[in-house]
Design a protein around this motif. Structure first.
Motif, PDB file in Angstrom:
ATOM      1  N   ALA A  87       0.737  -1.245   0.013  1.00  0.00           N
ATOM      2  CA  ALA A  87       0.082  -0.108   0.051  1.00  0.00           C
ATOM      3  C   ALA A  87       0.762   1.207   0.119  1.00  0.00           C
ATOM      4  CB  ALA A  87      -0.941  -0.075   1.170  1.00  0.00           C
ATOM      5  N   VAL A  88       0.239   2.441  -0.496  1.00  0.00           N
ATOM      6  CA  VAL A  88       0.899   3.886  -0.334  1.00  0.00           C
ATOM      7  C   VAL A  88       0.133   4.798   0.511  1.00  0.00           C
ATOM      8  CG1 VAL A  88       2.018   5.440  -1.521  1.00  0.00           C
ATOM      9  CG2 VAL A  88       2.035   3.130  -2.613  1.00  0.00           C
ATOM     10  N   LEU A  89       0.922   5.106   1.270  1.00  0.00           N
ATOM     11  CA  LEU A  89       0.111   6.474   2.086  1.00  0.00           C
ATOM     12  C   LEU A  89       0.425   7.624   1.646  1.00  0.00           C
ATOM     13  CD1 LEU A  89      -2.005   6.532   4.687  1.00  0.00           C
ATOM     14  CD2 LEU A  89       0.080   6.811   6.023  1.00  0.00           C
ATOM     15  N   TYR A  90      -0.540   8.501   1.249  1.00  0.00           N
ATOM     16  CA  TYR A  90      -0.439  10.093   0.730  1.00  0.00           C
ATOM     17  C   TYR A  90      -1.000  11.018   1.568  1.00  0.00           C
ATOM     18  CZ  TYR A  90       0.313   7.741  -3.865  1.00  0.00           C
ATOM     19  OH  TYR A  90       0.751   7.020  -4.759  1.00  0.00           O
ATOM     20  N   LEU A 100      -4.689   0.849  -1.711  1.00  0.00           N
ATOM     21  CA  LEU A 100      -3.871  -0.416  -1.454  1.00  0.00           C
ATOM     22  C   LEU A 100      -3.714  -1.127  -2.653  1.00  0.00           C
ATOM     23  CD1 LEU A 100      -6.894  -1.170   0.935  1.00  0.00           C
ATOM     24  CD2 LEU A 100      -4.503  -1.131   1.754  1.00  0.00           C
ATOM     25  N   GLU A 101      -2.483  -1.889  -2.620  1.00  0.00           N
ATOM     26  CA  GLU A 101      -2.253  -2.835  -3.879  1.00  0.00           C
ATOM     27  C   GLU A 101      -3.388  -3.461  -4.173  1.00  0.00           C
ATOM     28  OE1 GLU A 101      -0.954  -5.980  -6.219  1.00  0.00           O
ATOM     29  OE2 GLU A 101      -1.777  -6.236  -4.293  1.00  0.00           O
ATOM     30  N   GLY A 102      -4.032  -4.378  -3.261  1.00  0.00           N
ATOM     31  CA  GLY A 102      -5.553  -4.722  -3.268  1.00  0.00           C
ATOM     32  C   GLY A 102      -5.753  -6.403  -3.859  1.00  0.00           C
ATOM     33  N   SER A 103      -4.712  -7.082  -4.418  1.00  0.00           N
ATOM     34  CA  SER A 103      -4.903  -8.033  -5.197  1.00  0.00           C
ATOM     35  C   SER A 103      -4.878  -9.228  -4.093  1.00  0.00           C
ATOM     36  CB  SER A 103      -3.595  -8.649  -6.072  1.00  0.00           C
ATOM     37  OG  SER A 103      -2.241  -8.678  -5.318  1.00  0.00           O
ATOM     38  N   ASP A 104      -4.515  -9.057  -2.782  1.00  0.00           N
ATOM     39  CA  ASP A 104      -4.633  -9.931  -1.695  1.00  0.00           C
ATOM     40  C   ASP A 104      -5.562  -9.382  -0.376  1.00  0.00           C
ATOM     41  OD1 ASP A 104      -4.415 -11.614   0.489  1.00  0.00           O
ATOM     42  OD2 ASP A 104      -2.243 -11.921   0.416  1.00  0.00           O
ATOM     43  N   GLY A 109      -6.787  -6.221   4.395  1.00  0.00           N
ATOM     44  CA  GLY A 109      -7.245  -5.948   5.699  1.00  0.00           C
ATOM     45  C   GLY A 109      -6.277  -5.636   6.727  1.00  0.00           C
ATOM     46  N   ALA A 110      -5.063  -6.329   6.726  1.00  0.00           N
ATOM     47  CA  ALA A 110      -4.179  -5.951   7.587  1.00  0.00           C
ATOM     48  C   ALA A 110      -3.546  -4.720   7.534  1.00  0.00           C
ATOM     49  CB  ALA A 110      -3.042  -7.082   7.476  1.00  0.00           C
ATOM     50  N   ILE A 111      -3.256  -4.216   6.443  1.00  0.00           N
ATOM     51  CA  ILE A 111      -2.764  -2.758   6.337  1.00  0.00           C
ATOM     52  C   ILE A 111      -3.660  -1.677   6.914  1.00  0.00           C
ATOM     53  CG2 ILE A 111      -2.578  -0.833   4.696  1.00  0.00           C
ATOM     54  CD1 ILE A 111      -0.127  -2.656   4.704  1.00  0.00           C
ATOM     55  N   GLN A 112      -5.006  -2.028   6.818  1.00  0.00           N
ATOM     56  CA  GLN A 112      -6.090  -1.013   7.284  1.00  0.00           C
ATOM     57  C   GLN A 112      -6.197  -1.237   8.787  1.00  0.00           C
ATOM     58  OE1 GLN A 112      -9.791  -0.358   4.598  1.00  0.00           O
ATOM     59  NE2 GLN A 112      -9.122  -2.217   4.054  1.00  0.00           N
ATOM     60  N   LYS A 113      -5.996  -2.416   9.335  1.00  0.00           N
ATOM     61  CA  LYS A 113      -6.215  -2.474  10.626  1.00  0.00           C
ATOM     62  C   LYS A 113      -4.695  -1.915  11.185  1.00  0.00           C
ATOM     63  CE  LYS A 113      -6.071  -6.146  14.198  1.00  0.00           C
ATOM     64  NZ  LYS A 113      -6.198  -7.833  14.399  1.00  0.00           N
ATOM     65  N   GLU A 114      -3.497  -1.933  10.777  1.00  0.00           N
ATOM     66  CA  GLU A 114      -2.398  -1.275  11.360  1.00  0.00           C
ATOM     67  C   GLU A 114      -2.742   0.220  11.177  1.00  0.00           C
ATOM     68  OE1 GLU A 114       0.604  -2.251  12.498  1.00  0.00           O
ATOM     69  OE2 GLU A 114       0.020  -4.544  12.070  1.00  0.00           O
ATOM     70  N   LEU A 115      -3.396   0.703  10.153  1.00  0.00           N
ATOM     71  CA  LEU A 115      -3.714   2.319  10.111  1.00  0.00           C
ATOM     72  C   LEU A 115      -4.895   2.691  11.114  1.00  0.00           C
ATOM     73  CD1 LEU A 115      -3.019   2.717   6.546  1.00  0.00           C
ATOM     74  CD2 LEU A 115      -1.286   2.980   8.100  1.00  0.00           C
ATOM     75  N   GLN A 116      -5.376   2.064  11.797  1.00  0.00           N
ATOM     76  CA  GLN A 116      -6.717   2.089  12.715  1.00  0.00           C
ATOM     77  C   GLN A 116      -6.162   3.314  13.598  1.00  0.00           C
ATOM     78  OE1 GLN A 116      -8.372  -1.274  14.515  1.00  0.00           O
ATOM     79  NE2 GLN A 116      -9.586  -1.551  12.830  1.00  0.00           N
ATOM     80  N   SER A 117      -5.129   3.187  14.140  1.00  0.00           N
ATOM     81  CA  SER A 117      -4.682   4.332  15.159  1.00  0.00           C
ATOM     82  C   SER A 117      -4.411   5.544  14.569  1.00  0.00           C
ATOM     83  CB  SER A 117      -3.350   3.571  15.943  1.00  0.00           C
ATOM     84  OG  SER A 117      -2.607   3.610  15.016  1.00  0.00           O
ATOM     85  N   LEU A 118      -3.949   5.612  13.386  1.00  0.00           N
ATOM     86  CA  LEU A 118      -3.761   6.949  12.754  1.00  0.00           C
ATOM     87  C   LEU A 118      -4.780   7.555  12.226  1.00  0.00           C
ATOM     88  CD1 LEU A 118      -1.532   8.803  11.454  1.00  0.00           C
ATOM     89  CD2 LEU A 118      -1.543   7.571   9.408  1.00  0.00           C
ATOM     90  N   SER A 119      -5.914   6.801  11.850  1.00  0.00           N
ATOM     91  CA  SER A 119      -7.077   7.045  11.424  1.00  0.00           C
ATOM     92  C   SER A 119      -8.054   7.859  12.665  1.00  0.00           C
ATOM     93  CB  SER A 119      -7.921   6.255  10.666  1.00  0.00           C
ATOM     94  OG  SER A 119      -9.410   6.351  10.446  1.00  0.00           O
ATOM     95  N   ALA A 120      -7.890   7.152  13.605  1.00  0.00           N
ATOM     96  CA  ALA A 120      -8.478   7.777  14.979  1.00  0.00           C
ATOM     97  C   ALA A 120      -8.180   8.986  15.337  1.00  0.00           C
ATOM     98  CB  ALA A 120      -8.157   6.509  16.174  1.00  0.00           C
ATOM     99  N   ASN A 121      -6.791   9.343  15.075  1.00  0.00           N
ATOM    100  CA  ASN A 121      -6.372  10.761  15.339  1.00  0.00           C
ATOM    101  C   ASN A 121      -6.641  11.788  14.462  1.00  0.00           C
ATOM    102  OD1 ASN A 121      -5.367   9.592  17.754  1.00  0.00           O
ATOM    103  ND2 ASN A 121      -3.513   9.159  16.824  1.00  0.00           N
ATOM    104  N   GLN A 122      -7.032  11.383  13.244  1.00  0.00           N
ATOM    105  CA  GLN A 122      -7.592  12.379  12.140  1.00  0.00           C
ATOM    106  C   GLN A 122      -9.042  12.818  12.302  1.00  0.00           C
ATOM    107  OE1 GLN A 122      -3.943  12.757  11.035  1.00  0.00           O
ATOM    108  NE2 GLN A 122      -5.337  13.441   9.435  1.00  0.00           N
ATOM    109  N   GLN A 123      -9.133  14.133  11.914  1.00  0.00           N
ATOM    110  CA  GLN A 123     -10.724  14.505  12.046  1.00  0.00           C
ATOM    111  C   GLN A 123     -11.532  14.204  10.903  1.00  0.00           C
ATOM    112  OE1 GLN A 123     -10.218  18.840  11.814  1.00  0.00           O
ATOM    113  NE2 GLN A 123      -9.481  19.271  14.066  1.00  0.00           N
ATOM    114  N   SER A 124     -10.795  13.977   9.474  1.00  0.00           N
ATOM    115  CA  SER A 124     -11.452  13.508   8.578  1.00  0.00           C
ATOM    116  C   SER A 124     -10.926  12.035   8.411  1.00  0.00           C
ATOM    117  CB  SER A 124     -11.205  13.940   7.128  1.00  0.00           C
ATOM    118  OG  SER A 124      -9.764  14.359   7.022  1.00  0.00           O
ATOM    119  N   PRO A 125     -12.103  11.181   7.959  1.00  0.00           N
ATOM    120  CA  PRO A 125     -11.413   9.700   7.733  1.00  0.00           C
ATOM    121  C   PRO A 125     -10.330   9.463   6.410  1.00  0.00           C
ATOM    122  CG  PRO A 125     -13.756   9.862   6.797  1.00  0.00           C
ATOM    123  CD  PRO A 125     -13.174  11.273   7.614  1.00  0.00           C
TER     124      PRO A 125
END
Length: 336
Positions: A87-90, A100-104, A109-125
């Protein structure tokens, strides 16, 4: 008393058939060892590219399984094309987007789970996009390309090997060998005859999986057909080669744990990135590895022929190798 005599006859048969006895011991140990090597290892790291992401945010992404690499936008795009990033985060205009590269689906799902903490600190999703596949991509869509290749390979191997063996045990092959016909002409004739049926089988299996079962398909169906036909021809030439070392159908079936089962573990059904290099080298010696990888590239990543040409040439090489060995294997029946 009659039961004792029957039991004695069976035991004597096993005593004479040392191959069967050996396989009854060796085959389970081989399969269990492969399962241990493939399943009992540390999970591979998740590869995440970061483009213009502030250092303060990158510090929040540190974990044991997530490897973050700071890249330029063009380099991140290049690595997504190569499939070396998950995946690439911009970060742009105070907003975060995730590609997400998305083929797997498991990795996505694992990438999005790892980024949950970062998403929680953001005002916009976080805005999530898929480079390949989609949010609806399921597990069967991911393993489907591998299963198509496997079933084509497996059934052609069995049918081709048993049919060629039956030609020999019924005396048809010996009668042909009694004529001036060359060994190469016999092998090419059998492969061409059985090959027509393998083409039809490949077409039916691929079409049914994609258009009836709805396995995810993002590429060219013609390329899928090319790869499945090459897998079938490889399996056919390998099956006829192995049949030269079997005396009956039962012995032919005994080769399945030694030839087919090991390929399953290295075909992509199980992750192998975290395995030792020497184990991965073994996987590179198996035809199904290249067929399954080409099928995934086509169906999940919309690969062109240029992207899969290496796998195509390797499958052709396996077919030529097994066909050549078939010709030499007939020497034990007749020298021309």
């Amino acid at each position: 008393m009659n039961t004792f005599h029957v039991m004695k006859r069976i035991l004597l048969q096993f005593r004479r058939d040392k191959r069967s006895v050996a396989l009854m011991v060796v085959a389970p140990l081989l399969v269990l060892s492969l399962m241990w090597m493939v399943l009992d290892h540390d999970e591979s790291n998740l590869e995440l590219g970061a483009v213009d992401v502030p250092e303060s945010m990158l510090e929040k992404l540190s974990s044991d399984t997530l490897v973050v690499e700071t890249l330029s936008s063009s380099k991140a795009q290049e690595k997504l094309d190569e499939g070396t990033l998950d995946a690439v985060l911009y970060f742009e205009n105070q907003e975060i987007s995730l590609v997400l590269e998305g083929s797997d689906p498991n990795t996505a799902g694992a990438i999005q789970k790892e980024l949950q903490s970062l998403s929680a600190n953001q005002q916009s999703p976080i805005n999530v996009e898929y480079y390949h596949g989609s949010e609806e991509l399921g597990l069967f869509d991911y393993v489907g390309p591998v299963l198509i290749g496997f079933f084509v390979f497996f059934f052609v191997f069995i049918v081709g090997g048993v049919s060629f063996l039956r030609e020999r045990t019924q005396g048809t092959l010996e009668r042909l060998l009694a004529t001036p016909i060359r060994r190469s002409e016999i092998v090419f004739g059998y492969l061409a005859g059985f090959g027509l049926f393998t083409v039809l089988q490949s077409l039916v299996i691929a079409s049914f999986s994609i258009y009836i079962l709805g396995v995810f398909m993002d590429g060219n169906f013609f390329y899928v057909l090319i790869v499945t036909i090459l897998l079938a021809l490889t399996a056919l030439s390998l099956g006829t080669l192995v049949s030269a070392f079997a005396k009956n159908e039962f012995q032919m079936i005994q080769f399945i744990p030694l030839i087919i089962v090991p390929q399953v573990f290295f075909s992509g059904l199980f992750p192998t990135e975290g395995l030792g290099i020497w184990i991965q080298v073994i996987g590179q010696m198996m035809p199904l590895t290249y067929g399954a990888e080409a099928m995934r590239e086509i169906m999940l990543r919309e690969a062109s022929f240029a992207d899969i040409q290496l796998e195509v040439y390797i499958l052709l090489g396996f077919t030529v190798l097994f066909t050549t060995l078939n010709i030499f294997a007939l020497k034990k029946h007749r020298r021309l």
